[in-house]
Design an enzyme around this catalytic site. Structure first.
Site, mmCIF file in Angstrom:
data_model
loop_
_atom_site.group_PDB
_atom_site.id
_atom_site.type_symbol
_atom_site.label_atom_id
_atom_site.label_comp_id
_atom_site.label_asym_id
_atom_site.label_seq_id
_atom_site.Cartn_x
_atom_site.Cartn_y
_atom_site.Cartn_z
ATOM 1 N N LYS A 18 63.628 68.928 72.817
ATOM 2 C CA LYS A 18 62.654 70.018 72.950
ATOM 3 C C LYS A 18 61.456 69.595 73.805
ATOM 4 C CE LYS A 18 62.005 70.493 68.469
ATOM 5 N NZ LYS A 18 62.908 69.509 67.853
ATOM 6 N N ARG A 93 59.997 76.464 62.010
ATOM 7 C CA ARG A 93 60.984 75.524 61.475
ATOM 8 C C ARG A 93 61.546 75.989 60.141
ATOM 9 N NH1 ARG A 93 59.035 70.758 64.388
ATOM 10 N NH2 ARG A 93 60.192 68.910 63.817
ATOM 11 N N ARG A 132 63.422 56.261 71.134
ATOM 12 C CA ARG A 132 62.426 57.071 71.842
ATOM 13 C C ARG A 132 61.103 56.321 71.979
ATOM 14 N NH1 ARG A 132 61.442 63.186 70.040
ATOM 15 N NH2 ARG A 132 60.818 62.338 68.023
ATOM 16 N N ARG A 165 56.992 56.217 67.777
ATOM 17 C CA ARG A 165 56.455 56.980 66.648
ATOM 18 C C ARG A 165 56.958 56.382 65.350
ATOM 19 N NH1 ARG A 165 57.698 63.201 67.931
ATOM 20 N NH2 ARG A 165 58.192 63.082 65.716
ATOM 21 N N ARG A 176 64.519 63.382 58.562
ATOM 22 C CA ARG A 176 64.124 64.551 59.362
ATOM 23 C C ARG A 176 65.340 65.396 59.725
ATOM 24 N NH1 ARG A 176 61.557 61.251 63.665
ATOM 25 N NH2 ARG A 176 61.391 63.128 64.909
#
Ligand code: ADP
Ligand code: ZN
Length: 217
Positions: A18, A93, A132, A165, A176
């Site tokens: 996203k 969400r 990431r 992160r 998640r």
């Protein structure tokens, strides 16, 4: 360049792309970027009351309460730059968030034109999340395996340091994902029924964005 369908929701699991695809689209089309994850991380960094409450939830991989996130988005949507179109990245969400969004848009005589669902398999999602890297200075997103920066640990665009992160650890990333399937996946059917859903399969981000632009024109 301008689009006919310009008020957009980006829907997809964590790691679906996203943020990356938003950034590529924003480089070509003028839209406001509303990332609830970024807005919440800014609150956490500022140690605001909201940030202190949200930080703990985010660290565990859960969702911040619907009313809180919806209020933040509602304030953001009222700003002038959203009139030319916007990307809602990571919101809604839950079904309740979608309903709160609907009400907020009605108030300002606006509506969603398309919901872009980025579909990626779980194995790829976990590989992407745990590799990431995010920039401390700008919105850039990298990946140690798939999209490394030119110089290790340094942002190509602004030269700031990159970091991982804390919620991109394997354990929290799995949590998640499970939250996504329980709480967010029902939105796919919700928006399909509303006739707004456009699905994009995993692929080269630049090719996805080109296809998207031609579909939204
Ligand atoms: P990702 O899409 O990779 O999970 P985000 O940056 O969008 O990451 O979100 C990070 C965290 O912020 C989420 O795990 C959640 O705790 C919180 N968050 C972001 N958007 C929302 C939302 N719409 N509703 C509730 N919590 C949210
Ligand atoms: Zn940067």
């Amino acid at each position: 360049m301008s689009l006919t369908k310009k008020n957009l929701i980006f829907l997809g699991a964590p790691g679906a792309g996203k943020g990356t695809i938003s950034n590529l689209l924003l480089a070509k089309v003028k839209l406001a970027h509303i990332s609830t994850g970024d807005l919440l991380r800014a609150e956490v960094a500022a140690k605001s009351e909201l940030g202190l409450a949200a930080g703990k939830i985010m660290a565990s991989g859960g969702l911040v309460p619907d009313e809180i996130v919806a209020k933040m988005v509602r304030a953001r949507l009222a700003k002038d730059d959203c009139r030319e179109g916007f990307i809602l990245d990571g919101f809604p969400r839950t079904i309740q968030q979608a309903e709160l969004l609907d009400a907020a848009l009605k108030e300002i005589h606006s509506q969603i034109d398309a919901v872009i669902y980025l579909h990626v398999d779980d194995e790829t999602l976990l590989q992407r999340l745990t590799a990431r890297l995010n920039c401390r200075g700008c919105d850039a997103i990298y990946n140690k395996l798939f999209m490394p920066p030119k110089v290790e640990g340094v942002c190509d665009k602004c030269g700031s340091a990159l970091y991982q992160r804390s919620d991109d650890s394997l354990e929290t990333a799995k949590q998640r994902l499970s939250v996504f399937y329980k709480q967010t996946e029902p939105l796919i059917e919700f928006y399909r029924k509303a006739g707004l859903l456009m699905t994009f399969e995993k692929g080269d981000p630049n090719a996805i964005v080109d296809q998207m632009i031609s579909d939204l024109k």
